[in-house]
Structures are given as C-alpha cells and as structure tokens.
Design an enzyme around this catalytic site. Structure first.
Site, short mmCIF file in Angstrom:
data_model
loop_
_atom_site.label_atom_id
_atom_site.label_comp_id
_atom_site.label_asym_id
_atom_site.label_seq_id
_atom_site.Cartn_x
_atom_site.Cartn_y
_atom_site.Cartn_z
N GLY A 8 -27.37 26.28 -20.96
CA GLY A 8 -26.70 24.97 -20.80
C GLY A 8 -26.57 24.58 -19.35
N GLY A 11 -25.71 20.97 -18.22
CA GLY A 11 -24.51 20.35 -18.80
C GLY A 11 -23.44 20.08 -17.76
CD GLN A 12 -17.46 18.45 -18.00
OE1 GLN A 12 -17.33 19.03 -19.07
NE2 GLN A 12 -16.45 17.95 -17.35
CG ASP A 34 -30.08 22.29 -20.46
OD1 ASP A 34 -28.90 22.37 -20.05
OD2 ASP A 34 -30.41 21.51 -21.38
NE ARG A 36 -30.17 18.08 -21.26
CZ ARG A 36 -29.42 17.38 -20.41
NH1 ARG A 36 -29.76 16.16 -20.08
NH2 ARG A 36 -28.31 17.87 -19.91
CE1 TYR A 141 -15.78 22.28 -27.25
CE2 TYR A 141 -13.43 21.91 -27.04
CZ TYR A 141 -14.64 22.24 -26.48
OH TYR A 141 -14.70 22.53 -25.14
CE LYS A 145 -15.45 25.82 -26.31
NZ LYS A 145 -16.59 26.43 -25.58
N1 SER Z 1 -13.05 18.83 -22.04
C1 SER Z 1 -13.17 19.37 -23.35
C2 SER Z 1 -13.17 18.31 -24.38
O1 SER Z 1 -12.52 17.34 -24.23
C3 SER Z 1 -12.04 20.31 -23.62
O2 SER Z 1 -12.52 21.58 -23.68
O3 SER Z 1 -13.75 18.40 -25.37
#
Ligand code: SER
Length: 316
Positions: A8, A11-12, A34, A36, A141, A145
């Site tokens: 990744g 990514g951010q 990644d 891409r 999500y 986690k």
């Molecule tokens: N920044 C993330 C989100 O908002 C939190 O882990 O999904």
C-alpha cells in the site's frame, strides 16, 4: 541494516512513510509495493513492485527476492469506503493482512501494521479511552481492525512473530490526501480554506475525534519499529494520539491564520454515525511508557504548518 517491504505504498500513509524510511534506512533498503503504479517520488526514489496483497504467492516471491527482514503492511480500505462495500472490505483488509502475516512467518520478518480508533465502538469508554478496554465496533472497518489486532497478537503468541502496531487517530497531511475515511474532513478543511475561504463540514459541530499530524505519525512508526522488544507488553495495537478536537475548534484555529474563513455544516449521516461510534479522546499512556511515544504538533502548530505548506502546493 533493515530491508523493509511496504504494501500500500502509494496510499495515504505509505506515500510519506516510504520517503521517511528511505531517508532513515537508505533508498535501496525500502521496497515500495502497490496494486497500481503512479509515477511519483515513491516510484522514482527507490525500488518499486506492483503487488495485489490478496496474491499470497506474489507477495512471498517479492519479499524473498528483495531479501526483506521487515514487512510493513499498509494496504487497506478506510472506514467510509469499507461501509460502501463491506464484503470487498473484508476480503481485502483481512485477506491482505493474513497473507502479510503468513509471508512474515514463513520468512521470519519483523511485522508492522496500523490499527485505528475505528477498532473501538459505542460501548467503549469515550473519554480517555484506555489501552485495554471494550472493543465492539459497529463498522466493517472496525471489525477488520479488531480482527487484525487479534491476529497480530495470535501470530506473536503462537509463532513468536515480532508483530507491532498502533491505533492511529485521523491523520492529517499536506502530501497525500486520504481517501474514504471519516476523519478526512480535517484534511479537506485546510484545502478549502485556501481555495474557497470556506468549508462545509459533513461532520457535525461538537463531534470530537482524535487526530495527529503526519510527521508525528511517521516518527511514531519508526520509534515503535526500533523499540526494545523486551519492553513491549502490547503487541497490537498501541493507542497513539496528539490532539482531540471537533469541527468548530479546527475552524477557529484556521481563523487565527485566515480571519475571514467560515465553516458551515451539512452532515453526512453515514460518516456521522461512524464518528459517533468512535471515542472522543484516547489515552496513549501505554505507548508513552513502553516505547516513549511523543507527538510534537498540537492543533495550532499543525494548522500553521499545514497552511504554509499547502499555500506553496496550491500556488496561493
Ligand atoms: N482515518 C481513518 C478513517 O477515518 C481512521 O482510521 O477511516
């Protein structure tokens, strides 16, 4: 010297983490991967491979060929995107993590992956949320986690894998924009402040969430990676945070720099419900005690730096 493979990487977090790791450990010792390829300083400044994290064999081969001794698994969907397609989120977030853990077990790699404040839920104490507490998240999500934290604990206990992780709050950066997160408003607001002088927040006034500036987040990752394993009582994942604020407070911090800035509200029920299920402010004391976590930026200091850097980036 470490040989670190990162998934990744575009990514951010990845896109800045790669540059930080390359400056700490040498460009050739940090492999960015990644799904891409987008020409950028990540792909140009050192080794890069295309990798779909759901491809276990491909991941094993790339790690082995590179001679990795550390795996940093960053590829994942964020909270709001995961709610749009929960089955895909499960398959990508959990499938990718399991593959990364298995490859790390097979090749005996040190392992890092981020968890999140999303690993908490409505029954978690909202204020000063302890390191060890109730975790019954209500988002896909969050389910991913918590499962990820448990898997990392399991691999540590069962196989002796050197797993490490943090529960990141919302991360704010002037480099890569987040995509599909609930905390993204706290990044967008700075862009809109400079571009339009006003911002319409999809998160309601009064909704507190933990946040951290990206330089502090990157330093936390390196510090945890380097921490003495004998001192780590927790393997996954440490509460870390630098500040907790609600939308009108970040707006007020921006107004100190841009007095004409205005904020309005148009609440998105999906992201608001996610935010409401998360803590207001978590307690990072275990991270402070076990590996010396610290953050340098508070809201005002971050705001000054964000606006300064974004002015240059946006040509304002
Ligand atoms: N920044 C993330 C989100 O908002 C939190 O882990 O999904």
């Amino acid at each position: 010297m470490k040989k670190i493979m990162v998934t990744g990487a575009l990514g951010q977090i990845g896109s800045e983490l790669i540059m930080k790791l390359r400056s700490e450990y040498g460009a050739d010792n940090v492999l960015a991967t990644d799904i891409r390829h987008v020409a950028s300083n990540v792909t140009e400044s050192g080794p890069f491979e295309i990798l779909d994290v759901t491809d276990a064999k491909g991941m094993h081969k790339i790690a082995q060929d590179f001679g990795a001794d550390t795996m940093m698994h960053m590829a994942a969907l964020l909270s709001a995107t995961a709610e749009k397609n929960p089955v895909f989120a499960w398959n990508l977030n959990m499938g990718g993590l399991l593959n990364a853990l298995e490859v790390s077990r097979e090749l005996n790699l040190q392992f890092f992956t981020p968890s999140s404040i999303g690993a908490f839920g409505p029954s978690t104490p909202k204020k000063n949320t302890p390191q060890d507490t109730l975790q019954r998240p209500t988002t896909m999500y969050g389910v991913n986690k918590v499962s990820g934290e448990l898997l990392c604990d399991y691999y540590y206990e069962r196989f002796g894998l050197d797993t490490r992780g943090v529960r990141f709050p919302g991360l704010i950066s002037n480099v890569a924009k987040p995509g599909g997160g609930t905390t993204d408003y706290a990044v967008d607001i700075y862009y809109k402040a400079l571009e339009e002088g006003k911002y319409t927040s999809y998160i309601a006034e009064g909704t507190y969430m933990d946040m951290m500036y990206m330089p502090d987040a990157l330093q936390a990752i390196v510090d945890l990676l380097e921490a003495d394993p004998a001192k780590l009582k927790h393997r996954n994942a440490f509460n870390v945070t630098a500040m907790s604020f609600e939308p009108s407070q970040i707006a007020a911090a921006i107004q100190k720099e841009i007095p004409t800035f205005e904020i309005a509200y148009e609440v998105d029920p999906v992201r608001q419900a996610i935010a409401d299920s998360w803590p207001d402010a978590i307690d990072p004391s275990a991270a402070i005690e076990e590996w010396g976590f610290k953050a340098k930026y508070d809201l005002d200091k971050m705001t000054v730096d964000m606006l300064e850097k974004l002015k240059v980036k946006l040509g304002k």
